[in-house]
Design an enzyme around this catalytic site. Structure first.
Site, short mmCIF file in Angstrom:
data_model
loop_
_atom_site.label_atom_id
_atom_site.label_comp_id
_atom_site.label_asym_id
_atom_site.label_seq_id
_atom_site.Cartn_x
_atom_site.Cartn_y
_atom_site.Cartn_z
N ASP A 24 12.21 -4.01 -4.33
CA ASP A 24 11.73 -4.21 -5.72
C ASP A 24 12.63 -3.64 -6.82
OD1 ASP A 24 9.67 -5.14 -4.19
OD2 ASP A 24 8.15 -3.77 -4.93
N LYS A 129 6.70 -10.64 -2.51
CA LYS A 129 5.53 -10.01 -1.89
C LYS A 129 4.44 -9.74 -2.94
CE LYS A 129 7.37 -5.26 -2.07
NZ LYS A 129 6.39 -4.69 -2.99
N CYS A 162 5.77 1.28 -3.26
CA CYS A 162 6.18 0.15 -2.41
C CYS A 162 7.12 0.56 -1.28
CB CYS A 162 6.78 -0.94 -3.27
SG CYS A 162 5.52 -1.74 -4.29
#
Ligand code: C5J
Length: 222
Positions: A24, A129, A162
């Site tokens: 990310d 995701k 994450c």
């Protein structure tokens, strides 16, 4: 066998089983006007790790090892966004709202993109995701299996959300997980420290942590 100097003990590198997953590193988490900033966070903490993430990615590319990127994002119709996630808290911008960089955390929008310095190159897998963990509702597990991967180096943001969630998912699926210390960051320095302590406690209960230098040198010499 090459060992990478790591905590809580040396990481037993198996080069042909190794991949890098960069979590990310998106404009929405790193730039003013994005989702991270809308939650009141100091996003400069995220941009500061870009050179270290870049160095790690370069090391994997030079060694010919797989680099996989993830992006936290949702479908434009929000069908993969649970109301519990969209409605949580009181951010200035909610997921799906129109912001200065397009719709927040929506697939294909400018703010959702990976930072230009860390952009994937041709042939690298990019996983979109909807959750914090990269295995939930994605093809990541099948892709790693097809590549014969058994060990994963992790980088990206945020360490305690994450990155840690994905490391725990990977650990439960039998992967050996190694976190690259300077190539991960949190908006909260104490949360990064705590996440690393949790991951490496009790004999690497979730995984290992090592410096970017140690990892890049390890894969170059393996
Ligand atoms: C968050 C992430 N922190 N990539 N996302 O919401 O860690």
């Amino acid at each position: 066998m090459v060992e990478i100097k790591a905590e809580p003990f040396a990481f037993p590198l198996r080069r042909d089983k190794l991949a890098l997953i960069v979590i990310d590193m998106q404009r929405d988490f790193a730039e003013a006007g994005g989702f991270g900033a809308s939650l009141g966070n100091d996003v400069s903490r995220i941009t500061r790790i870009v050179p270290d993430v870049k160095r790690l990615i370069a090391g994997f590319r030079e060694a010919g090892l797989p680099v996989i990127h993830t992006m936290e994002c949702h479908r434009p119709d929000l069908s993969d966004l649970p109301p519990a996630k969209r409605n949580r808290g009181s951010p200035a911008l909610r997921i799906g709202d129109e912001g200065p960089m397009g719709r927040v955390l929506i697939s294909g929008e400018p703010g959702t993109a990976i930072l230009p310095d860390l952009a994937p190159i041709d042939g690298e897998v990019v996983i979109e995701k909807p959750g914090k963990g990269a295995f939930y509702a994605t093809p990541l597990g099948d892709i790693l299996k097809d590549l014969g991967i058994e060990q994963v180096v992790f980088a990206g943001v945020t360490t305690e959300v994450c990155v840690q969630t994905t490391m725990r998912e990977a650990n439960d699926r039998g992967y050996e997980c190694l976190l690259a210390e300077e190539a991960t960051e949190s908006y909260f320095p104490e949360f990064k420290r705590a996440a690393i302590a949790m991951i490496t406690a009790q004999g690497a209960i979730v995984g290992w942590v090592a410096s970017v230098n140690a990892i890049v040198e390890g894969i170059a010499h393996a």
